[in-house]
Design an enzyme around this catalytic site. Structure first.
Site, PDB file in Angstrom:
ATOM      1  N   SER A  62      44.252  33.715 123.372  1.00 44.30           N
ATOM      2  CA  SER A  62      45.437  33.500 124.206  1.00 44.30           C
ATOM      3  C   SER A  62      46.423  32.653 123.423  1.00 44.30           C
ATOM      4  CB  SER A  62      45.042  32.780 125.498  1.00 44.30           C
ATOM      5  OG  SER A  62      46.177  32.258 126.171  1.00 44.30           O
ATOM      6  N   TYR A 101      40.584  25.267 129.201  1.00 41.59           N
ATOM      7  CA  TYR A 101      40.847  26.675 128.896  1.00 41.59           C
ATOM      8  C   TYR A 101      41.403  26.820 127.484  1.00 41.59           C
ATOM      9  CZ  TYR A 101      43.007  31.306 129.087  1.00 41.59           C
ATOM     10  OH  TYR A 101      43.379  32.606 128.819  1.00 41.59           O
TER      11      TYR A 101
END
Length: 260
Positions: free
Chosen positions: A154, A167
């Site tokens: 990501s 995350y």
């Protein structure tokens, strides 16, 4: 909106592809696109009903697919899936290592269960898939066939976003692990790559309960033309379709209008 489909023909004919996190979103759409381009596809996720829907869609379009309902955090289950793939179709030569979860919270909230879930799925689950399918990839490469390990990271791996600490940490692990694995596996002709998407209009933000993070994502979806799962699918397919001496190692995919 212009179609994301750019590849033509069946350049992935003969390939055996495994897609984790394939019950919805990027995984499901990528599995369908790989099948359209000629690959035999095995889809992995926990939700069997969703997986069965993906397989039915692939078969209705003339493709070949198999659903294996497993939790990638269960190492033995992932190894069993790898054994079933080999027995049914031969060894996998394309692994889209895509399972993941995004749970955003401020660090002082001490949502340790959410921390652990992200570590278990985004890191340990990813490693379980690598452990089970790497022998498939190295064997395929040794036989002169293309072999691809594509991990989903990501932009959070490199962006500094408030409340995204755990995350983002898991995604930074994935991105750097991929660079390191390429050094080991590239000389064996196993291509290792990561995709780092920006905002994709999938169900992943639905798991976010923090109001600040939820508003950030909702505003992005509302204000800009976000990426669609089909955009990711076409990128993964292209990475796998190029000649085997070409390794597109790290692709960041952003909505043109996304500034953060």
């Amino acid at each position: 909106m212009m179609s994301a489909a750019l590849l033509t023909g069946t350049p992935l004919t003969g390939r055996v592809a495994v897609v984790s996190g394939a019950s919805s979103g990027m995984g499901a759409v990528t599995a369908q696109r790989l099948a359209e381009l000629g690959a035999t596809v095995v889809v992995l996720a926990r939700r069997k009903d969703k997986l069965d829907g993906v397989v039915k869609a692939i078969e209705a379009a003339g493709g070949t697919a198999l659903a294996l309902a497993i939790d990638v955090t269960d190492r033995a289950a992932v190894q069993s899936a790898a054994d079933q793939v080999a027995a049914r179709f031969g060894k996998a030569d394309l692994v889209f290592n895509n399972a993941g979860v995004q749970l955003i919270s401020g660090i002082e909230e001490l949502k340790v269960d959410d921390w652990q879930r992200q570590i278990d799925l985004n890191i340990s689950g990813l490693m379980n898939v690598i452990a089970a399918f790497l022998p498939h990839l190295t064997d395929s490469a040794a036989q002169g066939r293309p072999a691809d390990l594509i991990n989903t990271s990501s932009i959070a791996a490199t962006r500094i976003l408030t409340k995204f600490s755990i995350y983002s940490g898991t995604k930074a692990y994935i991105s750097h692990l991929t660079r390191l694995l390429r050094v080991e596996l590239g000389p064996k002709m196993v291509r290792v790559a990561t995709i780092e998407p920006g905002m994709v209009d999938t169900e992943l933000p639905d798991h976010v309960t923090d109001p600040d993070a939820s508003k950030l994502m909702a505003d992005l979806i509302h204000d800009i033309d976000c990426l669609q799962s089909a955009d990711i699918a076409e990128t993964v397919a292209f990475m796998a379709a190029v000649p085997r001496h070409v390794n597109l190692t790290e692709i960041t995919i952003m909505p043109t209008a996304q500034a953060i």
